[in-house]
Design an enzyme around this catalytic site. Structure first.
Site, PDB file in Angstrom:
ATOM      1  CE  LYS A  68     -48.618  38.995  -4.985  1.00 46.77           C
ATOM      2  NZ  LYS A  68     -49.439  39.449  -3.823  1.00 46.77           N
ATOM      3  CB  THR A  69     -47.591  36.019 -10.273  1.00 44.63           C
ATOM      4  OG1 THR A  69     -47.281  37.369 -10.622  1.00 44.63           O
ATOM      5  CG2 THR A  69     -48.619  35.999  -9.148  1.00 44.63           C
ATOM      6  CG  ASP A 127     -50.267  44.631 -10.462  1.00 43.98           C
ATOM      7  OD1 ASP A 127     -49.323  43.818 -10.449  1.00 43.98           O
ATOM      8  OD2 ASP A 127     -51.425  44.338 -10.135  1.00 43.98           O
ATOM      9  CE  LYS A 275     -80.814  75.617 -29.031  1.00 44.21           C
ATOM     10  NZ  LYS A 275     -81.774  76.685 -29.350  1.00 44.21           N
ATOM     11  CG  HIS A 276     -76.100  74.879 -31.794  1.00 46.79           C
ATOM     12  ND1 HIS A 276     -76.282  73.551 -32.097  1.00 46.79           N
ATOM     13  CD2 HIS A 276     -77.276  75.494 -32.082  1.00 46.79           C
ATOM     14  CE1 HIS A 276     -77.505  73.365 -32.564  1.00 46.79           C
ATOM     15  NE2 HIS A 276     -78.131  74.526 -32.556  1.00 46.79           N
ATOM     16  N   GLY A 305     -84.589  75.423 -25.624  1.00 40.16           N
ATOM     17  CA  GLY A 305     -83.928  74.162 -25.950  1.00 40.16           C
ATOM     18  C   GLY A 305     -82.442  74.162 -25.647  1.00 40.16           C
ATOM     19  CG  ASN A 418     -62.859  86.683 -35.409  1.00 39.92           C
ATOM     20  OD1 ASN A 418     -61.790  86.512 -34.866  1.00 39.92           O
ATOM     21  ND2 ASN A 418     -62.962  86.852 -36.722  1.00 39.92           N
ATOM     22  CG  HIS A 524     -60.195  78.466 -33.694  1.00 35.16           C
ATOM     23  ND1 HIS A 524     -58.976  78.864 -33.192  1.00 35.16           N
ATOM     24  CD2 HIS A 524     -60.638  79.480 -34.467  1.00 35.16           C
ATOM     25  CE1 HIS A 524     -58.687  80.068 -33.672  1.00 35.16           C
ATOM     26  NE2 HIS A 524     -59.675  80.462 -34.450  1.00 35.16           N
TER      27      HIS A 524
END
Length: 524
Positions: A68-69, A127, A275-276, A305, A418, A524
């Site tokens: 159509k377009t 589309d 943590k971390h 924390g 490890n 890792h």
């Protein structure tokens, strides 16, 4: 280049957010509006004059709307350069009228795939005409504005109302966004086809990403960062609602993801403290309160924390315990109103509710950047059960030891290599992470176990009478001997070392039970 007025606009959207207001702005500027299908109906229902696209182009919709377009009346109107006399002459010769603005959002292919639609439905939601119009308009952004996201409509409408058209700077910005959108759309289609064809690593790989949040900075303040979602809808930080708290940082997001992936490993109520990006306390129990107490006991110093993840909806009792220490982020599937009220007293604490848990066994791909490219691998969805274990020592593990060995190995999967994890009674009692030597990880975990015992007012290290898990084989007997010295009574490890026999002999000499999994969990 001066501001360009909008004399003719083509609007065709599946998401009609802001459509009517935008079209009213165009109509107020005297623009002719071209449209089709549901978009044209929505505009007519709102009293906005609309011209059917087929009437404009002189070409009817065919093939159930697939075409159509994709006609010269559209793409000629978008692509011709208004500054080239030969282009102007050609469009006049063929009766092609200029189109100064296109507003298109694409068939919802990603949403169709996400809801588990059939192969045929997914194909029909690819589309073709939309991306073609977007790319034509974006290429000719010197003369045409292209809008691809509902959130763009308000700002562009404001500019048109104030200036009578669009500036070159705006059109450049819109063009860049348009190409990014079609690239992500094609990447989603490509990824779906690869999955359908069971191609884990196709010849060309594109990763779609939608900006969810620009972050204050990256791992460090001198680094820039952002958070993108990939459309896979895996429950976790990408699906979470932030109920309260400060803006999430790069490190918050990374650590929270690690915590939530870890806590999803367990069927019983569980708490993981990270943590971390490393777990510093993990426990399962009959209910969250007991799991929290046991997880915190493992390493109360590192928990300060930290990031807290739960695999059950949070209650008031759990919230009271968690808020008794300083915590950066709490993530869970849900929280009741009483729990939310308790968390609300800690206004800086970020509370994330996801609505579900990630499936630890689900397939997926993880990525890591390297110089000049990136590494891709399947997610570590490996898990072991009792039936998978091979007892290699003279002593068999007891039933309780076997349960703790399975628990410890699941935790080990989420600890940086490890990795050594001591566990007892469904809780970690010592964790050694990220060391270059496995024996050092075993010694650090034992030391932390002794420190945690002191903090709890106990005379005996927590690791006494525990089991120990290693994410990879023991290359020498020294790591196992360090675990035995710490008080471990049973060991789980992948096996596969040239010195397995020496390690087994050392376990027999120490009276330990040892099982091998045949599966490694490097991280890792």
């Amino acid at each position: 280049m001066a501001t360009l007025p909008i004399r003719r606009a083509l609007l065709s959207v599946s998401d009609k957010t802001g459509l009517v207001e935008f079209a009213r702005t165009l109509a107020a500027q005297g623009a002719e509006i071209l449209s089709t299908g549901g978009t044209a109906k929505a505009l007519r229902d709102a009293g906005i004059p609309v011209k059917e696209l087929s009437d404009h182009t002189g070409f009817p919709e065919i093939l159930d709307g697939r075409v159509k377009t994709l006609v010269p009346g559209v793409h000629g109107g978008l692509l011709f350069r208004r500054d080239l006399p030969e282009h102007v002459a050609q469009v006049e010769q063929h009766g092609i009228a200029p189109i100064d603005l296109v507003c298109v959002n694409l068939y919802p292919f990603e949403a169709t795939v996400a809801r588990g639609a059939s192969y045929e439905d997914c194909v029909e939601n690819i589309d073709i005409g939309g991306p073609a119009m977007i790319r034509s308009a974006a290429k000719n952004h010197a003369h045409v504005a292209v809008l691809t996201e509902p959130e763009q409509l308000l700002e562009v409408a404001k500019e048109i109302a104030e200036t009578g058209g669009t500036s070159l700077a705006t059109r450049k910005t819109l063009a860049a966004a348009a190409y990014a959108r079609t690239a992500a759309y094609d990447a989603a289609i490509s990824r779906w086809f690869a999955q359908e064809l069971a191609q884990d690593f196709p010849q060309r790989l594109s990763i779609p990403g939608l900006l969810k949040q620009t972050l204050r900075y990256g791992e460090n303040p001198h680094q820039q960062a952002a958070f993108y979602v990939d459309g896979t809808h895996r429950p976790g930080i990408a699906t979470a609602e932030q109920v309260q708290g400060k803006e999430l940082s790069y490190n918050n997001l990374n650590d929270t993801d690690a915590a939530y992936e870890a806590v999803a490993e367990f069927e019983e109520p569980a708490i993981v403290i990270v943590k971390h990006a490393n777990p510093c306390g993990v426990a399962t129990a009959a209910e969250l309160n007991a799991a929290w107490d046991a997880a915190l006991r493992c390493d109360p110093v590192s928990a300060f924390g930290g990031i807290i993840a739960a695999n059950r909806p949070l209650t008031a009792e759990a919230a009271e315990r968690i808020t008794a220490i300083f915590t950066e982020v709490v993530i869970a599937p849900d929280a009741d109103e009483a729990a939310r009220a308790i968390f609300a007293k800690k206004k800086n604490l970020r509370l994330l509710l996801t609505g579900g848990l990630p499936d630890p066994g689900a397939p997926g791909t993880t990525f890591r950047s390297v110089a000049g490219g990136f590494l891709a691998q399947s997610r570590d969805a490996g898990r072991v059960a009792v039936a998978d274990l091979k007892v290699v020592t003279k002593r068999q593990p007891t039933t309780q030891e076997m349960q703790d060995l399975i628990f410890a190995f699941r935790v080990c999967k989420h600890v940086k290599s490890n990795a050594i994890v001591y566990a007892k009674g469904g809780a970690t009692v010592g964790i050694g992470a990220g060391q270059m030597s496995r024996v050092d990880s075993a010694r650090i975990a034992a030391w932390k176990s002794a420190e945690a015992a002191k903090a709890a007012g106990l005379d005996t290290p927590l690791a006494q009478g525990s089991v120990v898990a290693s994410d990879a084989f023991f290359p020498f007997a020294d790591g196992l001997q360090a675990a035995a010295a710490a008080g471990a009574t049973a060991v789980i490890q992948p096996g596969g070392s040239m010195r397995d026999n020496e390690v087994i002999a050392a376990a027999d000499e120490a009276g330990l039970a040892m099982v091998m999994t045949g599966m490694r969990h490097f991280r890792h």
